[in-house]
Write a protein that holds these residues in place. Structure first.
Motif, mmCIF file in Angstrom:
data_model
loop_
_atom_site.group_PDB
_atom_site.id
_atom_site.type_symbol
_atom_site.label_atom_id
_atom_site.label_comp_id
_atom_site.label_asym_id
_atom_site.label_seq_id
_atom_site.Cartn_x
_atom_site.Cartn_y
_atom_site.Cartn_z
ATOM 1 N N ALA A 70 5.647 4.987 -2.399
ATOM 2 C CA ALA A 70 5.259 6.111 -2.691
ATOM 3 C C ALA A 70 3.863 5.516 -3.933
ATOM 4 O O ALA A 70 4.553 5.169 -4.616
ATOM 5 C CB ALA A 70 6.056 7.090 -3.153
ATOM 6 N N GLY A 71 2.645 5.521 -3.421
ATOM 7 C CA GLY A 71 1.607 4.879 -4.352
ATOM 8 C C GLY A 71 1.384 3.471 -4.046
ATOM 9 O O GLY A 71 0.492 3.180 -4.608
ATOM 10 N N GLY A 72 2.165 2.773 -3.233
ATOM 11 C CA GLY A 72 1.787 1.122 -3.186
ATOM 12 C C GLY A 72 1.955 0.541 -4.471
ATOM 13 O O GLY A 72 1.287 -0.302 -4.727
ATOM 14 N N HIS A 117 -4.128 0.727 -3.430
ATOM 15 C CA HIS A 117 -4.216 2.208 -3.706
ATOM 16 C C HIS A 117 -4.948 3.103 -3.138
ATOM 17 O O HIS A 117 -5.975 2.608 -2.465
ATOM 18 C CB HIS A 117 -3.928 2.648 -5.079
ATOM 19 C CG HIS A 117 -2.690 1.747 -5.973
ATOM 20 N ND1 HIS A 117 -2.498 1.695 -7.151
ATOM 21 C CD2 HIS A 117 -1.620 0.999 -5.323
ATOM 22 C CE1 HIS A 117 -1.290 0.942 -7.419
ATOM 23 N NE2 HIS A 117 -0.908 0.438 -5.994
ATOM 24 N N HIS A 118 -4.797 4.330 -3.192
ATOM 25 C CA HIS A 118 -5.986 5.260 -2.612
ATOM 26 C C HIS A 118 -6.528 6.401 -3.409
ATOM 27 O O HIS A 118 -5.620 6.899 -4.320
ATOM 28 C CB HIS A 118 -5.673 5.601 -1.183
ATOM 29 C CG HIS A 118 -4.435 6.737 -1.150
ATOM 30 N ND1 HIS A 118 -4.621 7.846 -0.950
ATOM 31 C CD2 HIS A 118 -3.278 6.168 -1.285
ATOM 32 C CE1 HIS A 118 -3.313 8.402 -1.004
ATOM 33 N NE2 HIS A 118 -2.577 7.464 -1.132
ATOM 34 N N SER A 119 -7.694 6.927 -3.160
ATOM 35 C CA SER A 119 -8.078 8.200 -3.714
ATOM 36 C C SER A 119 -7.301 9.249 -3.307
ATOM 37 O O SER A 119 -6.782 9.400 -2.267
ATOM 38 C CB SER A 119 -9.535 8.455 -3.367
ATOM 39 O OG SER A 119 -9.766 8.559 -2.106
ATOM 40 N N ASN A 120 -7.074 10.326 -4.022
ATOM 41 C CA ASN A 120 -6.482 11.530 -3.695
ATOM 42 C C ASN A 120 -4.956 11.317 -3.337
ATOM 43 O O ASN A 120 -4.503 12.005 -2.408
ATOM 44 C CB ASN A 120 -7.158 12.255 -2.636
ATOM 45 C CG ASN A 120 -6.542 13.644 -2.276
ATOM 46 O OD1 ASN A 120 -6.233 14.223 -1.114
ATOM 47 N ND2 ASN A 120 -6.434 14.390 -3.235
ATOM 48 N N CYS A 121 -4.343 10.293 -4.289
ATOM 49 C CA CYS A 121 -3.064 9.917 -3.937
ATOM 50 C C CYS A 121 -2.122 11.340 -4.379
ATOM 51 O O CYS A 121 -2.246 11.443 -5.639
ATOM 52 C CB CYS A 121 -2.671 8.748 -4.380
ATOM 53 S SG CYS A 121 -0.950 8.098 -4.295
ATOM 54 N N GLY A 122 -0.867 11.510 -3.918
ATOM 55 C CA GLY A 122 0.138 12.277 -4.335
ATOM 56 C C GLY A 122 0.678 12.073 -5.682
ATOM 57 O O GLY A 122 1.139 12.886 -6.319
ATOM 58 N N MET A 123 0.665 10.624 -6.003
ATOM 59 C CA MET A 123 1.387 10.162 -7.033
ATOM 60 C C MET A 123 0.614 10.455 -8.242
ATOM 61 O O MET A 123 1.117 10.252 -9.549
ATOM 62 C CB MET A 123 1.453 8.668 -7.073
ATOM 63 C CG MET A 123 2.431 8.401 -5.990
ATOM 64 S SD MET A 123 4.018 8.771 -6.095
ATOM 65 C CE MET A 123 4.830 7.468 -7.438
ATOM 66 N N THR A 165 0.814 -1.237 0.109
ATOM 67 C CA THR A 165 -0.080 -0.082 -0.089
ATOM 68 C C THR A 165 1.120 1.269 0.002
ATOM 69 O O THR A 165 2.052 1.166 -0.089
ATOM 70 C CB THR A 165 -0.921 -0.132 1.215
ATOM 71 O OG1 THR A 165 -2.011 1.031 1.034
ATOM 72 C CG2 THR A 165 -0.348 0.282 2.327
ATOM 73 N N CYS A 166 0.350 2.489 -0.138
ATOM 74 C CA CYS A 166 0.809 3.773 -0.138
ATOM 75 C C CYS A 166 1.444 4.178 1.251
ATOM 76 O O CYS A 166 0.627 3.762 2.247
ATOM 77 C CB CYS A 166 -0.046 4.743 -0.973
ATOM 78 S SG CYS A 166 0.636 6.384 -1.241
ATOM 79 N N MET A 167 2.560 4.957 1.240
ATOM 80 C CA MET A 167 2.926 5.594 2.251
ATOM 81 C C MET A 167 2.205 6.631 2.636
ATOM 82 O O MET A 167 2.516 7.263 4.123
ATOM 83 C CB MET A 167 4.516 5.986 2.147
ATOM 84 C CG MET A 167 4.403 7.281 1.105
ATOM 85 S SD MET A 167 6.310 7.611 1.048
ATOM 86 C CE MET A 167 6.183 9.228 0.179
ATOM 87 N N ASP A 168 1.062 7.311 2.097
ATOM 88 C CA ASP A 168 0.440 8.232 2.566
ATOM 89 C C ASP A 168 -0.065 8.213 4.113
ATOM 90 O O ASP A 168 -0.237 7.223 4.617
ATOM 91 C CB ASP A 168 -0.962 8.324 1.565
ATOM 92 C CG ASP A 168 -1.795 9.670 1.820
ATOM 93 O OD1 ASP A 168 -2.134 9.949 3.075
ATOM 94 O OD2 ASP A 168 -1.971 10.306 0.856
ATOM 95 N N ALA A 169 0.281 9.391 4.761
ATOM 96 C CA ALA A 169 0.174 9.660 6.179
ATOM 97 C C ALA A 169 -1.376 9.278 6.550
ATOM 98 O O ALA A 169 -1.544 8.905 7.758
ATOM 99 C CB ALA A 169 0.705 10.924 6.517
HETATM 100 ZN ZN LIG Z 1 -0.675 7.697 -1.955
#
Ligand SMILES: [Zn+2]
Length: 194
Positions: free
Chosen positions: A62-64, A90-96, A37-41
């Motif tokens: 980053a991004g998973g 993965h997830h919505s609103n991802c920085g990637m 999965t993504c590293m998103d906080a």
């Molecule tokens: Zn992300």
């Protein structure tokens, strides 16, 4: 000591005081699955998937994305530590989704400091000490979450070191609700073959 280092050490002392029986956990994940999965906080796999210490492997970047490094971890997860089912989340609103390989490479080429995003474009506050090395990196950015999950599940499925018997499930985590939404096409592509 930085403020953050002090805070982390204080939190850790508290954790140690309540550590209890966790020192006796076995090394292999007890519930025999792994999550990429993504590293998103905003994402906490232990919470969104109900994990306790010792339950599962969580591989984050980053991004998973199913980078070579992520796949190496998954191969170790199964081959040496016995996981039998894998999730790509993965997830919505991802920085990637907010940049391309060219955008980050150009920003780094100009300056290594943190760039600003105005909702549309990135820009550097300073312009010195950059490096061109970013032009030689594949950053694995994302244009569409469902498509990136499918791409990554397929890449893992087709990897020569991944056994056909491991099912790979594809999901997108919704940062507004906390819900995991299945990417059915990805889960279908990741189906185990007997
Ligand atoms: Zn992300």
């Amino acid at each position: 000591m930085s403020q953050i280092v002090s805070e982390i050490l204080a939190a850790n002392a508290n954790y140690v005081s309540q550590f209890g029986e966790k020192g006796k956990l076995a090394l292999p994940p007890a519930r025999r699955f792994a999550i990429l999965t993504c590293m998103d906080a905003r994402l906490d796999p232990a919470k969104y998937a109900g994990l306790s210490e010792g339950d599962a492997h969580v591989i984050r970047n980053a991004g998973g994305r199913a980078s070579d490094d992520a796949i190496h971890s998954l191969v170790i997860s199964h081959k040496l530590l016995g996981t039998l089912e894998w999730f790509v989340i993965h997830h919505s609103n991802c920085g990637m989704e907010l940049f391309t390989d060219d955008v980050i490479a150009d920003l780094l080429d100009d300056d290594l400091g943190t760039a600003k995003f105005d909702g549309k474009a990135w820009s550097n506050s300073h312009h010195s000490g950059g490096h061109a090395a970013g032009h030689f990196v594949k950053w694995h950015t994302i244009a569409n979450q469902a498509a990136s999950v499918l791409q990554d599940v397929r890449r893992i499925r087709e990897h020569p070191l991944v056994p056909a018997g491991i099912p790979i499930y594809g999901y997108v985590y919704d940062v507004h609700s906390g819900r995991l939404e299945e990417v059915k096409e990805a889960t279908a592509a990741g189906r185990a073959k007997k």
